[in-house]
Motif scaffolding. Sequence first.
Motif, short mmCIF file in Angstrom:
data_model
loop_
_atom_site.label_atom_id
_atom_site.label_comp_id
_atom_site.label_asym_id
_atom_site.label_seq_id
_atom_site.Cartn_x
_atom_site.Cartn_y
_atom_site.Cartn_z
N ASP A 50 55.46 6.78 77.99
CA ASP A 50 56.56 7.51 78.59
C ASP A 50 57.85 6.68 78.56
O ASP A 50 58.94 7.23 78.36
CB ASP A 50 56.24 7.93 80.03
N ASP A 51 57.74 5.37 78.75
CA ASP A 51 58.93 4.53 78.65
C ASP A 51 59.50 4.57 77.24
O ASP A 51 60.72 4.60 77.04
CB ASP A 51 58.60 3.09 79.04
N ALA A 52 58.62 4.58 76.22
CA ALA A 52 59.10 4.67 74.84
C ALA A 52 59.73 6.04 74.58
O ALA A 52 60.74 6.15 73.87
CB ALA A 52 57.95 4.41 73.86
N ARG A 53 59.13 7.09 75.16
CA ARG A 53 59.69 8.44 74.97
C ARG A 53 61.10 8.56 75.52
O ARG A 53 62.01 9.02 74.83
CB ARG A 53 58.79 9.49 75.64
N VAL A 54 61.28 8.15 76.78
CA VAL A 54 62.61 8.32 77.39
C VAL A 54 63.63 7.44 76.68
O VAL A 54 64.80 7.82 76.55
CB VAL A 54 62.59 8.04 78.91
N LEU A 55 63.20 6.27 76.20
CA LEU A 55 64.14 5.41 75.49
C LEU A 55 64.53 6.03 74.16
O LEU A 55 65.70 5.98 73.76
CB LEU A 55 63.54 4.01 75.28
N ALA A 56 63.56 6.65 73.48
CA ALA A 56 63.86 7.32 72.21
C ALA A 56 64.87 8.46 72.44
O ALA A 56 65.80 8.66 71.64
CB ALA A 56 62.58 7.87 71.58
N GLU A 57 64.69 9.20 73.53
CA GLU A 57 65.59 10.31 73.82
C GLU A 57 66.99 9.82 74.18
O GLU A 57 67.99 10.48 73.86
CB GLU A 57 65.02 11.16 74.95
N ALA A 58 67.08 8.69 74.85
CA ALA A 58 68.39 8.13 75.19
C ALA A 58 69.04 7.42 74.00
O ALA A 58 70.26 7.33 73.90
CB ALA A 58 68.26 7.16 76.37
N PHE A 59 68.20 6.91 73.09
CA PHE A 59 68.73 6.21 71.93
C PHE A 59 69.42 7.17 70.97
O PHE A 59 70.42 6.80 70.32
CB PHE A 59 67.60 5.47 71.21
N LEU A 60 68.92 8.40 70.87
CA LEU A 60 69.51 9.37 69.93
C LEU A 60 71.00 9.55 70.18
O LEU A 60 71.81 9.35 69.26
CB LEU A 60 68.76 10.70 70.03
N PRO A 61 71.44 9.93 71.39
CA PRO A 61 72.89 10.08 71.59
C PRO A 61 73.65 8.77 71.51
O PRO A 61 74.82 8.75 71.10
CB PRO A 61 72.99 10.71 72.98
N LEU A 80 66.43 0.57 82.76
CA LEU A 80 66.03 1.67 81.88
C LEU A 80 66.27 3.01 82.57
O LEU A 80 66.80 3.94 81.95
CB LEU A 80 64.55 1.53 81.49
N GLU A 81 65.88 3.13 83.84
CA GLU A 81 66.05 4.41 84.53
C GLU A 81 67.52 4.81 84.65
O GLU A 81 67.85 6.00 84.63
CB GLU A 81 65.39 4.37 85.91
N THR A 82 68.40 3.82 84.74
CA THR A 82 69.83 4.12 84.82
C THR A 82 70.35 4.62 83.47
O THR A 82 71.10 5.60 83.40
CB THR A 82 70.61 2.87 85.25
N LEU A 83 69.93 3.97 82.39
CA LEU A 83 70.37 4.38 81.06
C LEU A 83 69.90 5.79 80.73
O LEU A 83 70.69 6.63 80.29
CB LEU A 83 69.84 3.39 80.01
N VAL A 84 68.60 6.06 80.93
CA VAL A 84 68.09 7.38 80.56
C VAL A 84 68.64 8.46 81.48
O VAL A 84 68.87 9.60 81.07
CB VAL A 84 66.54 7.39 80.53
N GLY A 85 68.89 8.11 82.75
CA GLY A 85 69.49 9.06 83.67
C GLY A 85 70.89 9.44 83.24
O GLY A 85 71.32 10.59 83.43
N HIS A 86 71.62 8.49 82.66
CA HIS A 86 72.98 8.76 82.18
C HIS A 86 72.97 9.87 81.14
O HIS A 86 73.91 10.68 81.07
CB HIS A 86 73.57 7.49 81.59
N PHE A 87 71.91 9.93 80.34
CA PHE A 87 71.80 10.95 79.30
C PHE A 87 70.98 12.17 79.74
O PHE A 87 70.65 13.03 78.92
CB PHE A 87 71.20 10.35 78.02
N ARG A 111 58.78 10.80 83.38
CA ARG A 111 57.58 11.41 83.95
C ARG A 111 56.65 10.38 84.58
O ARG A 111 56.02 10.64 85.59
CB ARG A 111 56.83 12.18 82.86
N GLN A 112 56.55 9.21 83.94
CA GLN A 112 55.62 8.19 84.43
C GLN A 112 56.18 6.81 84.10
O GLN A 112 55.86 6.22 83.07
CB GLN A 112 54.22 8.38 83.80
N ALA A 113 57.02 6.29 84.97
CA ALA A 113 57.64 4.99 84.74
C ALA A 113 56.60 3.91 84.60
O ALA A 113 55.56 3.92 85.27
CB ALA A 113 58.60 4.66 85.89
N HIS A 114 56.86 2.95 83.72
CA HIS A 114 55.99 1.80 83.45
C HIS A 114 54.69 2.20 82.76
O HIS A 114 53.74 1.40 82.71
CB HIS A 114 55.70 0.99 84.72
N HIS A 115 54.64 3.40 82.21
CA HIS A 115 53.60 3.75 81.26
C HIS A 115 54.25 3.60 79.89
O HIS A 115 55.30 4.20 79.63
CB HIS A 115 53.10 5.18 81.48
N ALA A 116 53.63 2.81 79.00
CA ALA A 116 54.29 2.45 77.75
C ALA A 116 54.73 3.67 76.95
O ALA A 116 55.83 3.70 76.39
CB ALA A 116 53.37 1.57 76.91
#
Length: 329
Positions: free
Chosen positions: A168-179, A149-156, A161-166
């Motif tokens: 924040d993990d959902a937030r960063v995934l949502a932001e990476a999913f958009l592009p 996950l950290e590699t995917l979101v870092g790519h974008f 902010r807080q890895a393995h907090h549900a």
Amino acid sequence: MVDLPPQRTTHDGPWPAGYPSGFAVVDVETTGLASHDRIVSAAVYRLTARGEVEDHWYSPVNPQRDPGPVWIHGLTSEVLAGAPLFAEVVDELAERLADRVLVAHNAVFDWTMLAREFARAGRTPPVRERLCTIRLAKELALPLPNHKLETLVGHFGVAQRQAHHALDDARVLAEAFLPSLHEAASRRLPLPLHPCRPITEWAEGPSAGARRGAGQAAGAWRGWRAPRRRPACPYPNPGRYEPGGRLVQGMRVAFSGDTSIDRELLEDQAYEAGLHVATSISRLTSLLVTNTPESTTSKVARARVHGTPILDEAAFTHLLRDVAPAPGQ
């Protein structure tokens, strides 16, 4: 208050007609990875058809047992003792999942954990399809060294902010999913959607009767069964299943994809009938059981290569009622 994702390059042209009308980006933290493990927190970001954030939701969940890897998710017994049970948040969660495609990183895990919790609560999750962002990244051929996950979101360029907090993990995934979604749309690529099959029978975990403290040891709950290794099948492999025929004791059976009976229970039934439960597909595999024979999973692909017969769950469970004895028995 909604955390809007940063502005990124998006596809402004015609939107593919077959794309879903909305998404629910999900992350769950759990007491472990086994079928008897429980959810300790869940988060959902609801997105429009074009991947824009509508709102988000989060709740800790009292798992009614030891919280497991606290050093990963940070939720202690003391914190979870006052959290709601899953049955107490299931309505809110269902409302946010309803009629949307579930999106998650390694989506089969999040979906399976949710499906079991919904089943324990006597509910059917209102989800028909899921999308795994690992699979989507592969379809897009993103230049990633791995699919963490950290590699995917870092790519974008998304900051965690807080890895393995549900939440924040959902937030960063949502932001990476958009592009990712807009890139797929610009190429007119079909999204890698997979059907979600609710669980109707499952291996009983910690008893979900009266509300109790989350710190009590898991083994103290009635009905809990620790993971176990099955003994080797005592019968020789009689060969492949012949379509239209009977199962025979000793046949090597593999499973792939969602099943309405919890996988552990289905494997137990196969073993108790005298079948060998295989974890992979080879030329010696007698049968593959899957409800999605059209999927591109590695097991289905290998079954096609080896010519392994394929049955769906309903046909397999029907055949389990009358398994032929091993030759010579």
